[in-house]
Design an enzyme around this catalytic site. Sequence first.
Site, PDB file in Angstrom:
ATOM      1  N   ARG A  69       0.664  -1.187  -0.156  1.00  0.00           N
ATOM      2  CA  ARG A  69       0.181  -0.203   0.123  1.00  0.00           C
ATOM      3  C   ARG A  69       0.932   1.267  -0.159  1.00  0.00           C
ATOM      4  O   ARG A  69       2.096   1.276   0.451  1.00  0.00           O
ATOM      5  CB  ARG A  69      -0.760   0.098   1.140  1.00  0.00           C
ATOM      6  CG  ARG A  69      -2.023  -0.950   1.125  1.00  0.00           C
ATOM      7  CD  ARG A  69      -2.834  -0.966   2.273  1.00  0.00           C
ATOM      8  NE  ARG A  69      -2.295  -1.453   3.518  1.00  0.00           N
ATOM      9  CZ  ARG A  69      -1.770  -0.571   4.480  1.00  0.00           C
ATOM     10  NH1 ARG A  69      -1.748   0.560   4.405  1.00  0.00           N
ATOM     11  NH2 ARG A  69      -0.937  -1.263   5.452  1.00  0.00           N
ATOM     12  N   TYR A 197      -1.351  -3.703  -7.066  1.00  0.00           N
ATOM     13  CA  TYR A 197      -0.959  -4.369  -5.802  1.00  0.00           C
ATOM     14  C   TYR A 197      -2.229  -4.477  -4.874  1.00  0.00           C
ATOM     15  O   TYR A 197      -2.851  -3.238  -4.749  1.00  0.00           O
ATOM     16  CB  TYR A 197       0.061  -3.794  -5.180  1.00  0.00           C
ATOM     17  CG  TYR A 197      -0.034  -4.461  -3.871  1.00  0.00           C
ATOM     18  CD1 TYR A 197       0.499  -5.697  -3.420  1.00  0.00           C
ATOM     19  CD2 TYR A 197      -0.351  -3.730  -2.463  1.00  0.00           C
ATOM     20  CE1 TYR A 197       0.407  -6.089  -2.100  1.00  0.00           C
ATOM     21  CE2 TYR A 197      -0.561  -4.412  -1.252  1.00  0.00           C
ATOM     22  CZ  TYR A 197      -0.023  -5.607  -1.166  1.00  0.00           C
ATOM     23  OH  TYR A 197      -0.148  -6.015   0.196  1.00  0.00           O
ATOM     24  N   LYS A 206      -9.557  -2.741   2.057  1.00  0.00           N
ATOM     25  CA  LYS A 206      -9.168  -1.417   2.794  1.00  0.00           C
ATOM     26  C   LYS A 206      -9.910  -0.024   2.112  1.00  0.00           C
ATOM     27  O   LYS A 206     -10.645   0.585   2.942  1.00  0.00           O
ATOM     28  CB  LYS A 206      -7.801  -1.149   2.705  1.00  0.00           C
ATOM     29  CG  LYS A 206      -6.783  -2.173   3.472  1.00  0.00           C
ATOM     30  CD  LYS A 206      -7.516  -2.916   4.676  1.00  0.00           C
ATOM     31  CE  LYS A 206      -7.000  -3.469   5.870  1.00  0.00           C
ATOM     32  NZ  LYS A 206      -5.668  -4.555   5.328  1.00  0.00           N
ATOM     33  N   HIS A 226     -10.394  -2.424  11.757  1.00  0.00           N
ATOM     34  CA  HIS A 226      -9.140  -3.340  11.233  1.00  0.00           C
ATOM     35  C   HIS A 226      -8.867  -4.279  12.111  1.00  0.00           C
ATOM     36  O   HIS A 226      -8.087  -4.361  13.087  1.00  0.00           O
ATOM     37  CB  HIS A 226      -8.033  -2.566  11.063  1.00  0.00           C
ATOM     38  CG  HIS A 226      -6.948  -3.047  10.256  1.00  0.00           C
ATOM     39  ND1 HIS A 226      -5.665  -2.610  10.168  1.00  0.00           N
ATOM     40  CD2 HIS A 226      -6.857  -4.104   9.372  1.00  0.00           C
ATOM     41  CE1 HIS A 226      -4.751  -3.101   9.509  1.00  0.00           C
ATOM     42  NE2 HIS A 226      -5.561  -4.163   9.079  1.00  0.00           N
ATOM     43  N   SER A 248      -1.051  -3.546  10.281  1.00  0.00           N
ATOM     44  CA  SER A 248      -0.673  -4.512   9.364  1.00  0.00           C
ATOM     45  C   SER A 248       0.320  -5.338   9.682  1.00  0.00           C
ATOM     46  O   SER A 248       1.501  -4.720  10.263  1.00  0.00           O
ATOM     47  CB  SER A 248      -0.458  -3.640   8.160  1.00  0.00           C
ATOM     48  OG  SER A 248      -1.773  -2.871   7.692  1.00  0.00           O
ATOM     49  N   CYS A 250       1.117  -7.496  11.979  1.00  0.00           N
ATOM     50  CA  CYS A 250       1.497  -7.565  13.469  1.00  0.00           C
ATOM     51  C   CYS A 250       0.513  -8.652  13.980  1.00  0.00           C
ATOM     52  O   CYS A 250       0.513  -8.940  15.065  1.00  0.00           O
ATOM     53  CB  CYS A 250       1.091  -6.493  14.038  1.00  0.00           C
ATOM     54  SG  CYS A 250       2.294  -4.906  13.709  1.00  0.00           S
ATOM     55  N   ASP A 277      -9.271  -9.801   9.283  1.00  0.00           N
ATOM     56  CA  ASP A 277      -8.544  -8.609   8.872  1.00  0.00           C
ATOM     57  C   ASP A 277      -9.631  -7.244   9.238  1.00  0.00           C
ATOM     58  O   ASP A 277      -9.442  -6.319   9.456  1.00  0.00           O
ATOM     59  CB  ASP A 277      -8.168  -8.483   7.629  1.00  0.00           C
ATOM     60  CG  ASP A 277      -6.994  -7.389   7.316  1.00  0.00           C
ATOM     61  OD1 ASP A 277      -6.186  -7.196   7.893  1.00  0.00           O
ATOM     62  OD2 ASP A 277      -7.463  -6.322   6.141  1.00  0.00           O
ATOM     63  N   ARG A 371       1.935 -12.019  -0.653  1.00  0.00           N
ATOM     64  CA  ARG A 371       0.650 -12.461  -0.043  1.00  0.00           C
ATOM     65  C   ARG A 371       0.197 -13.726  -0.629  1.00  0.00           C
ATOM     66  O   ARG A 371       0.465 -13.959  -1.776  1.00  0.00           O
ATOM     67  CB  ARG A 371      -0.454 -11.179  -0.082  1.00  0.00           C
ATOM     68  CG  ARG A 371       0.171  -9.950   0.392  1.00  0.00           C
ATOM     69  CD  ARG A 371      -0.585 -10.010   1.696  1.00  0.00           C
ATOM     70  NE  ARG A 371      -0.048  -8.519   2.269  1.00  0.00           N
ATOM     71  CZ  ARG A 371      -0.709  -8.408   3.914  1.00  0.00           C
ATOM     72  NH1 ARG A 371      -1.484  -8.820   4.210  1.00  0.00           N
ATOM     73  NH2 ARG A 371       0.177  -7.381   4.387  1.00  0.00           N
TER      74      ARG A 371
HETATM   75  P1  GTP Z   1      -2.124  -7.767   7.473  1.00  0.00           P
HETATM   76  O1  GTP Z   1      -2.676  -8.874   6.697  1.00  0.00           O
HETATM   77  O2  GTP Z   1      -1.082  -6.990   6.954  1.00  0.00           O
HETATM   78  O3  GTP Z   1      -3.030  -6.666   8.072  1.00  0.00           O
HETATM   79  O4  GTP Z   1      -1.109  -8.553   8.562  1.00  0.00           O
HETATM   80  P2  GTP Z   1      -1.628  -9.299   9.959  1.00  0.00           P
HETATM   81  O5  GTP Z   1      -1.924  -8.665  11.174  1.00  0.00           O
HETATM   82  O6  GTP Z   1      -2.788 -10.290   9.718  1.00  0.00           O
HETATM   83  O7  GTP Z   1      -0.381 -10.273  10.142  1.00  0.00           O
HETATM   84  P3  GTP Z   1       0.088 -11.860  10.299  1.00  0.00           P
HETATM   85  O8  GTP Z   1      -0.853 -12.609  11.106  1.00  0.00           O
HETATM   86  O9  GTP Z   1       0.012 -12.271   8.856  1.00  0.00           O
HETATM   87  O10 GTP Z   1       1.682 -11.566  10.748  1.00  0.00           O
HETATM   88  C1  GTP Z   1       2.450 -10.908  10.520  1.00  0.00           C
HETATM   89  C2  GTP Z   1       3.891 -11.450  10.880  1.00  0.00           C
HETATM   90  O11 GTP Z   1       3.849 -11.394  12.415  1.00  0.00           O
HETATM   91  C3  GTP Z   1       4.216 -12.608  10.370  1.00  0.00           C
HETATM   92  O12 GTP Z   1       5.640 -12.567  10.115  1.00  0.00           O
HETATM   93  C4  GTP Z   1       4.411 -13.679  11.713  1.00  0.00           C
HETATM   94  O13 GTP Z   1       5.071 -14.617  11.727  1.00  0.00           O
HETATM   95  C5  GTP Z   1       4.270 -12.484  13.050  1.00  0.00           C
HETATM   96  N1  GTP Z   1       3.691 -12.861  14.082  1.00  0.00           N
HETATM   97  C6  GTP Z   1       2.408 -13.225  14.065  1.00  0.00           C
HETATM   98  N2  GTP Z   1       1.825 -13.708  15.331  1.00  0.00           N
HETATM   99  C7  GTP Z   1       3.071 -13.557  16.129  1.00  0.00           C
HETATM  100  C8  GTP Z   1       3.456 -13.662  17.505  1.00  0.00           C
HETATM  101  O14 GTP Z   1       2.532 -14.085  18.409  1.00  0.00           O
HETATM  102  N3  GTP Z   1       4.720 -13.497  17.778  1.00  0.00           N
HETATM  103  C9  GTP Z   1       5.625 -13.259  17.200  1.00  0.00           C
HETATM  104  N4  GTP Z   1       6.908 -12.862  17.648  1.00  0.00           N
HETATM  105  N5  GTP Z   1       5.546 -12.981  15.882  1.00  0.00           N
HETATM  106  C10 GTP Z   1       4.153 -13.022  15.154  1.00  0.00           C
HETATM  107  C1  SPV Z   2      -2.762  -4.680   5.366  1.00  0.00           C
HETATM  108  O1  SPV Z   2      -1.790  -4.005   4.729  1.00  0.00           O
HETATM  109  O2  SPV Z   2      -3.188  -4.312   6.512  1.00  0.00           O
HETATM  110  C2  SPV Z   2      -3.313  -5.624   4.556  1.00  0.00           C
HETATM  111  C3  SPV Z   2      -2.955  -5.849   3.276  1.00  0.00           C
HETATM  112  O3  SPV Z   2      -4.292  -6.306   5.184  1.00  0.00           O
HETATM  113  S1  SPV Z   2      -3.703  -4.808   2.258  1.00  0.00           S
HETATM  114  O4  SPV Z   2      -4.738  -5.299   1.381  1.00  0.00           O
HETATM  115  O5  SPV Z   2      -2.686  -4.315   1.066  1.00  0.00           O
HETATM  116  O6  SPV Z   2      -4.213  -3.626   2.737  1.00  0.00           O
HETATM  117 MN    MN Z   3      -4.672  -5.827   7.377  1.00  0.00          MN
END
Ligand code: GTP
Ligand code: SPV
Ligand code: MN
Length: 589
Positions: A69, A197, A206, A226, A248, A250, A277, A371
């Site tokens: 983004r 993208y 979003k 979110h 994002s 996290c 999400d 992704r």
């Molecule tokens: P968006 O799709 O961008 O909104 O991201 P998201 O919030 O769904 O994050 P996602 O679950 O894909 O995790 C992103 C990163 O955080 C990955 O590299 C995971 O390995 C890491 N991660 C997730 N949960 C944990 C956790 O409990 N501990 C640690 N250390 N890392 C974590």
């Molecule tokens: C984020 O960045 O929080 C996502 C991926 O979930 S996107 O759809 O690119 O915003």
């Molecule tokens: Mn997201």
Amino acid sequence: MTQNKSVLDWIENMKALVTPDNVVWITGEEAQLEELRKEACSTGEMIKLNEEKLPGCYLHRTAVNDVARVEDRTFICSKKEEDAGPTNHWMDPEKAYKMLYDIAKGSYKGRTMYVIPYSMGPVGSHFAKVGVELTDSIYVVLNMAIMTRVGNKVWDVLGDSNDWVRGLHCKCQIDAEKRYICHFPEDNTIISVNSGYGGNVLLGKKCFALRIASFQGKNEGWMAEHMLILGVQNPKGEIKYVTAAFPSACGKTNLAMLIPPEGYRAKGYKVWTVGDDIAWMRIGPDGRLWAINPENGFFGVAPGTNEKSNPNALHTTRQGTIFTNVAHNLDDNTVWWEGLDKNPPENAVDWKGNPWNGKTSTEKGAHPNSRFTAPAKNCPCISPEFENGAGVPISAIVFGGRRAQTTPLVYQSRDWNNGVFVGSIMASETTAAATGAVGVVRRDPMAMLPFCGYHMGDYFKHWIEMGEKLGDKAPKIFNVNWFRLDDEGNFIWPGFGDNLRVLEWIIDRCEGKVDAEETAIGYVPHAEDINLEGLKDFSIDTLKGILKVDNGQWAKEAEGIEEFYKKFGDRLPAELRAELDGLKERLAK
Ligand code: GTP
Ligand code: SPV
Ligand code: MN
């Protein structure tokens, strides 16, 4: 198709603007989507992967300059600048329309216009809303067909209503200098140009489900957040639902698909995924807060997803999935990313399209923000309530971010308004999900900084008013931080499945089953009340270390909050001002 005049008129106008060679209406039928997949493969837009190992799966690479983004090129075009607020980029709508129409003009020449009718939320649910996206990208069509509910059934529920969101996407030349993602909340309109993208072009996600919907929610008395939604089932079979807002990349997808630690599984605990999400939340007939996931699939971060960290997500991507910007293993025509396993392919192509040897190369095979787009129905732990248009009742709302220090593993807010304060002061280290520096701490209220479609001060006020309406039926509000680091830079808390140990405490608190220690920032668990059974190499003293609230660090934090709050001027709700004063008083004691 549709007879809806507002739809037909708008499409005619857009056709005259972008001048496509032809127009294809997406019906939602599998045969039509299959034709499009074939066409995308014949032009090289997508690569069909190994049908035995990854049935129905495809790989797509975006332009190298177009992988996340673009927050600095994302605009809220409200009539008045002050209505976009201090945290959004604003452009005058008249000026924006003119600029965008100049860029879009004739841009579909030699291309096809795809008309995608889609529903955010189960079709016909009272939570659901309709959108129409015009795009010249088959990749966008196929992603939208996974991420949302598309096709003729959407026209049926829309009827002749004018309550739908207009979305125009033009790939143009993928020129980063002319890339704009513009929202016109007062016109229910989104225009996105020069990108291909995910978050920039899948306009239901979003752009609509957060930026436009947050504005609609404020006006109509509901919330677009979110947030993931999950259900925790205890051994008695009772399910409690929790939402969680993390910025994002996290950990939302990971928490939403959590697999309980062995000891919990043996006792009969289970986690159900409702969403990973976005949550749309309304007050139900019983006065409680109810949530649906408006999406129909997962657009998840690939790197780090593996058989250990998130087996449910990995399983979800084994069929009918589109992979974007991961490495292509040429030996068996599959995909690979950093953190999938310890065996990177030697004969591969990296996310940029260059030959890549995972054993010897120092470059990454997959982009850090690569992704997968996978259907929700593939998920082994998808909630039986996923399609329920009435949603699920929420017991707890959890905020969280990536903080190496300061923020404890978990704490509970003192009450709703204090919880809104806790959400408003969220801070997190930036990630690869957006362009710009990674690892810089920034304030990201409710994980909505890049996604709130109006003035953030008014958004806080809306939260406070929702709390007034919910009264004693309001969910309890918590904050978590899985990301505390030790002196060597390692994560202290094991995270992932073990986060259920923290969720259990949260649910027990909601049910008044467990005591807590009052600190200046809120209620922190007594270390003994977090179940550490079966956790190897993790002592109760280590736990105590990450539960500690350091008043000195928090006094500094309060100064940072004071600075941040100045941005909002007189649109900062008095309730939040009072919360900050209260925190400072308690810290000074
Ligand atoms: P968006 O799709 O961008 O909104 O991201 P998201 O919030 O769904 O994050 P996602 O679950 O894909 O995790 C992103 C990163 O955080 C990955 O590299 C995971 O390995 C890491 N991660 C997730 N949960 C944990 C956790 O409990 N501990 C640690 N250390 N890392 C974590
Ligand atoms: C984020 O960045 O929080 C996502 C991926 O979930 S996107 O759809 O690119 O915003
Ligand atoms: Mn997201």
